[in-house]
Design an enzyme around this catalytic site. Structure first.
Site, PDB file in Angstrom:
ATOM      1  N   LYS A   1       0.390  16.412  -1.971  1.00 56.01           N
ATOM      2  CA  LYS A   1      -0.422  15.924  -3.046  1.00 56.01           C
ATOM      3  C   LYS A   1       0.945  14.968  -3.735  1.00 56.01           C
ATOM      4  CE  LYS A   1      -1.176  15.860  -7.119  1.00 56.01           C
ATOM      5  NZ  LYS A   1      -0.983  14.488  -7.979  1.00 56.01           N
TER       6      LYS A   1
ATOM      7  N   GLU B 205      11.156  24.018  -7.473  1.00 55.62           N
ATOM      8  CA  GLU B 205      12.146  23.160  -7.870  1.00 55.62           C
ATOM      9  C   GLU B 205      11.795  22.518  -8.963  1.00 55.62           C
ATOM     10  OE1 GLU B 205      14.930  22.815  -6.114  1.00 55.62           O
ATOM     11  OE2 GLU B 205      14.276  23.838  -4.181  1.00 55.62           O
TER      12      GLU B 205
ATOM     13  N   CYS C  54      16.338  15.068 -12.039  1.00 53.17           N
ATOM     14  CA  CYS C  54      16.224  16.507 -12.528  1.00 53.17           C
ATOM     15  C   CYS C  54      17.559  16.977 -12.817  1.00 53.17           C
ATOM     16  CB  CYS C  54      15.729  17.463 -11.476  1.00 53.17           C
ATOM     17  SG  CYS C  54      16.387  17.125  -9.740  1.00 53.17           S
TER      18      CYS C  54
ATOM     19  N   GLU D 290      14.410  19.365 -21.767  1.00 49.54           N
ATOM     20  CA  GLU D 290      14.772  18.291 -20.678  1.00 49.54           C
ATOM     21  C   GLU D 290      14.439  17.010 -21.634  1.00 49.54           C
ATOM     22  OE1 GLU D 290      12.362  18.343 -17.180  1.00 49.54           O
ATOM     23  OE2 GLU D 290      14.190  18.118 -16.124  1.00 49.54           O
TER      24      GLU D 290
HETATM   25  P1  NAD Z   1       4.905  17.429 -13.064  1.00 44.36           P
HETATM   26  O1  NAD Z   1       5.115  18.903 -13.296  1.00 44.36           O
HETATM   27  O2  NAD Z   1       4.157  16.611 -14.110  1.00 44.36           O
HETATM   28  O3  NAD Z   1       4.315  16.871 -11.927  1.00 44.36           O
HETATM   29  C1  NAD Z   1       4.566  17.046 -10.487  1.00 44.36           C
HETATM   30  C2  NAD Z   1       3.293  17.295  -9.636  1.00 44.36           C
HETATM   31  O4  NAD Z   1       2.572  18.148  -9.853  1.00 44.36           O
HETATM   32  C3  NAD Z   1       2.768  15.971  -9.660  1.00 44.36           C
HETATM   33  O5  NAD Z   1       2.280  15.547  -8.301  1.00 44.36           O
HETATM   34  C4  NAD Z   1       1.382  16.668 -10.434  1.00 44.36           C
HETATM   35  O6  NAD Z   1       0.159  15.594 -10.118  1.00 44.36           O
HETATM   36  C5  NAD Z   1       1.174  17.792  -9.925  1.00 44.36           C
HETATM   37  N1  NAD Z   1       0.637  18.810 -10.749  1.00 44.36           N
HETATM   38  C6  NAD Z   1       0.482  18.848 -12.204  1.00 44.36           C
HETATM   39  N2  NAD Z   1      -0.093  19.573 -12.589  1.00 44.36           N
HETATM   40  C7  NAD Z   1      -0.485  20.550 -11.516  1.00 44.36           C
HETATM   41  C8  NAD Z   1      -1.142  21.981 -11.270  1.00 44.36           C
HETATM   42  N3  NAD Z   1      -1.700  22.290 -12.550  1.00 44.36           N
HETATM   43  N4  NAD Z   1      -1.244  22.475 -10.262  1.00 44.36           N
HETATM   44  C9  NAD Z   1      -0.675  21.649  -9.024  1.00 44.36           C
HETATM   45  N5  NAD Z   1      -0.028  20.493  -9.321  1.00 44.36           N
HETATM   46  C10 NAD Z   1       0.010  19.829 -10.399  1.00 44.36           C
HETATM   47  O7  NAD Z   1       6.339  16.745 -12.976  1.00 44.36           O
HETATM   48  P2  NAD Z   1       6.730  14.955 -13.084  1.00 44.36           P
HETATM   49  O8  NAD Z   1       6.538  14.721 -14.431  1.00 44.36           O
HETATM   50  O9  NAD Z   1       5.981  14.571 -11.885  1.00 44.36           O
HETATM   51  O10 NAD Z   1       8.120  15.123 -12.675  1.00 44.36           O
HETATM   52  C11 NAD Z   1       9.151  15.266 -13.492  1.00 44.36           C
HETATM   53  C12 NAD Z   1       9.820  16.709 -13.656  1.00 44.36           C
HETATM   54  O11 NAD Z   1      10.176  17.159 -12.160  1.00 44.36           O
HETATM   55  C13 NAD Z   1      11.022  16.977 -14.303  1.00 44.36           C
HETATM   56  O12 NAD Z   1      11.152  17.974 -15.154  1.00 44.36           O
HETATM   57  C14 NAD Z   1      12.331  17.189 -13.559  1.00 44.36           C
HETATM   58  O13 NAD Z   1      13.285  17.935 -13.896  1.00 44.36           O
HETATM   59  C15 NAD Z   1      11.370  17.695 -11.999  1.00 44.36           C
HETATM   60  N6  NAD Z   1      12.033  17.496 -11.041  1.00 44.36           N
HETATM   61  C16 NAD Z   1      12.759  18.616 -10.499  1.00 44.36           C
HETATM   62  C17 NAD Z   1      13.515  18.388  -9.496  1.00 44.36           C
HETATM   63  C18 NAD Z   1      14.320  19.476  -8.514  1.00 44.36           C
HETATM   64  O14 NAD Z   1      14.531  19.515  -7.350  1.00 44.36           O
HETATM   65  N7  NAD Z   1      14.588  20.684  -9.223  1.00 44.36           N
HETATM   66  C19 NAD Z   1      13.621  17.021  -8.623  1.00 44.36           C
HETATM   67  C20 NAD Z   1      12.888  16.171  -9.377  1.00 44.36           C
HETATM   68  C21 NAD Z   1      12.325  16.236 -10.446  1.00 44.36           C
END
Ligand code: NAD
Length: 488
Positions: A171, A245, A279, A378
């Site tokens: 996804k 993550e 991140c 963040e």
């Molecule tokens: P997000 O949590 O908004 O979305 C991530 C993914 O989850 C997307 O594909 C989204 O459609 C999906 N999603 C959203 N709600 C969901 C639900 N209820 N159930 C299942 N899936 C769902 O994050 P984002 O804005 O896409 O990414 C940025 C975030 O990701 C930041 O907080 C960043 O720190 C984190 N991040 C972490 C790492 C790591 O390795 N720790 C790496 C990159 C980004």
């Protein structure tokens, strides 16, 4: 193209609507993808489930050859994929080159690692026994990916998942599905149907259906803390394997012995790569108070000369933020800091003359403290808040004063400080003098609220297997310690 990929076919599925994909540098609509539904997730999970026994049984060397071939195909389409990634995500071409490199190299890495190890043999618990531990795939793994590194973070899940015999439903983020779809078309279109599936759509409408699906025993998720918590609350009671993550608020500590002409560009890179949308971006900086004024001046000078623009322009240092609401969040953090007494030394404004695109000038701040959002939550944008420290213990205490624990960096040549830092700071990755580097063979992941999953290395492969201990009595004779007790 720009369709979902389910059971070996590109399809519009059950979607009646489409999601517009924007270029964040121009705000132009560059494509549309299906707004996937629960029925599409259902179809993808059914296909992945049906494909699992066959894929699991493919011999290691054969799987490895297929993964190497997928990596080679990606390499052969490098420029096309990098351009598309630059258009949908916004970061500079040179940073996307790096992302693509990590994508195909990760496939090659796990192609090899996956063919060598499937458990271990241990000394027997009884003389007639043969005891061994088998690492088994989970089955269907839901891979949920964010927008900031859509291909790299996908590869870190997809490669070990496939190498260990799982099938997957991907996804991608609703903001950046284009490179995922193209990558699958280039590299995985002729894998056995159902082994790799992609469902596009919004988090709640598709991702959450995957999380709650009884036939998906493992969720590999990278994204925000809030989404991770929601996923954990739903999948936890179902006892699913969760590989999470999440976000970070990474500190960098700059010791007084460090040369300014090293520390300044190291910090700028660490805080501003992908416009701070990493991140592990450095989001809090602790500089020894003896050098803080001069450091702030040199950093301000360095940062104010960085060039904003389209990621396709080779002179661009920083691209746009992904969307306006994300830019507004960064601006709100800056505003709150200033209202509470911080000073902006440079940046923080929308650049003059760039009407289109979600650009924001990189900002340097002083006069911050831990009551401010910019030091607590963040920010995920191009902001560098500087704070002074006196004793090194104080720097460690400040570095740990966060619910997150993803990464942390120390800039010093003093080896005594290095030991205190890596032992004292609670973070899954510690960098000394070279922030944001990764290594295929070593794990990446978080502590505390940054999640406990690990990607890359042997650890990143073991996440995708569950262990089974087999106790095999090879003689099969009756045991004297069985019933009845105390009688012949
Ligand atoms: P997000 O949590 O908004 O979305 C991530 C993914 O989850 C997307 O594909 C989204 O459609 C999906 N999603 C959203 N709600 C969901 C639900 N209820 N159930 C299942 N899936 C769902 O994050 P984002 O804005 O896409 O990414 C940025 C975030 O990701 C930041 O907080 C960043 O720190 C984190 N991040 C972490 C790492 C790591 O390795 N720790 C790496 C990159 C980004």
């Amino acid at each position: 193209m720009d369709q979902m990929f389910i059971n070996g076919k590109f399809t519009g599925g059950n979607a009646v609507e489409r999601i517009e994909i924007l270029n964040p540098a121009t705000e132009a609509v560059i494509a549309e993808v299906p707004r996937g539904t629960a029925a599409d997730v259902e179809a993808a999970v059914a296909a992945a489930r049906a494909a699992f026994p066959g894929w699991r049984a493919v011999p290691g060397a054969e799987k490895a050859a297929m993964l190497h071939e997928a990596a080679a195909r990606i390499r052969a389409h490098e420029d096309e994929l990098i351009r598309l990634l630059t258009e949908e995500e916004g970061k500079p071409y040179v940073e996307n080159e790096e992302e693509l490199l990590w994508t195909h190299n990760t496939l090659d890495y796990y192609a090899e690692l996956g063919r060598h190890d499937r458990g271990r043999v241990i000394p027997p618990g009884d003389p007639d026994q043969f005891n061994f531990i088998v690492k088994e795939p989970y089955g269907v793994v839901g891979c949920i990916v964010p927008w900031n590194y859509p291909l790299l973070l996908l590869a870190w899940k997809l490669a070990p998942a496939l190498a260990t015999g799982n099938t997957v439903v991907i996804k991608p983020s609703e903001y950046t599905p284009l490179t995922t779809l193209r990558l699958v078309e280039i590299a995985f279109h002729d894998f056995p149907p159902g082994v790799v599936n992609v469902v596009t759509g919004y988090g709640i409408e598709t991702g959450e259906v995957l999380v709650r699906h009884p036939d998906v025993p493992m969720i590999a998720f990278t994204g925000s803390l809030a989404t991770g918590q929601r996923i954990a609350s739903q999948a936890g009671p179902m006892m699913k394997k969760l590989h999470l993550e999440l976000g970070g608020k990474d500190p960098m500590v700059i010791a007084p012995d460090m040369e300014m002409d090293v520390a300044v560009p190291a910090l700028a890179y660490s805080a501003l790569l992908n416009s701070g949308q990493v991140c592990t971006s450095t989001e809090r900086v602790y500089v020894h108070e003896s050098i803080l004024p001069q450091f702030a001046e040199e950093l301000t000078d360095f940062v104010s000369k960085l060039k904003l623009g389209s990621g396709l322009d080779p002179d661009t240092d920083l691209g746009p933020l992904l969307r306006n609401p994300f830019r507004e969040k960064v601006e709100a953090h800056l505003r709150e800091a200033v209202d509470s007494g911080a000073q902006v030394l440079t940046g923080g404004k929308r650049p003059a003359g760039m009407e289109k695109g979600y650009f924001l000038e990189p900002a340097v701040l002083t006069g911050v403290d831990h009551s401010m959002l910019v030091m607590r939550e963040e920010t995920f944008g191009p902001v560098i808040p500087l704070m002074g420290y006196g004793k090194f213990d104080e720097a460690i205490e400040l570095a740990n004063d966060t619910p997150y624990g993803l990464g942390a960096c120390l800039m010093t040549h003093d080896h005594r400080l290095v030991k205190r830092f890596f032992e004292g700071v609670q973070a899954g990755t510690i960098w000394i003098n070279d922030p944001l580097t990764d290594n295929y063979a070593g794990p990446f992941g978080g502590m505390k609220m940054s999640g406990g999953g690990r990607e890359l290395g042997q650890e990143g492969m073991d996440e995708f297997t569950q262990v089974k201990h087999v106790h095999w009595d090879m003689i099969g004779a009756r045991k004297e310690y069985w019933y009845p007790y105390g009688r012949d």
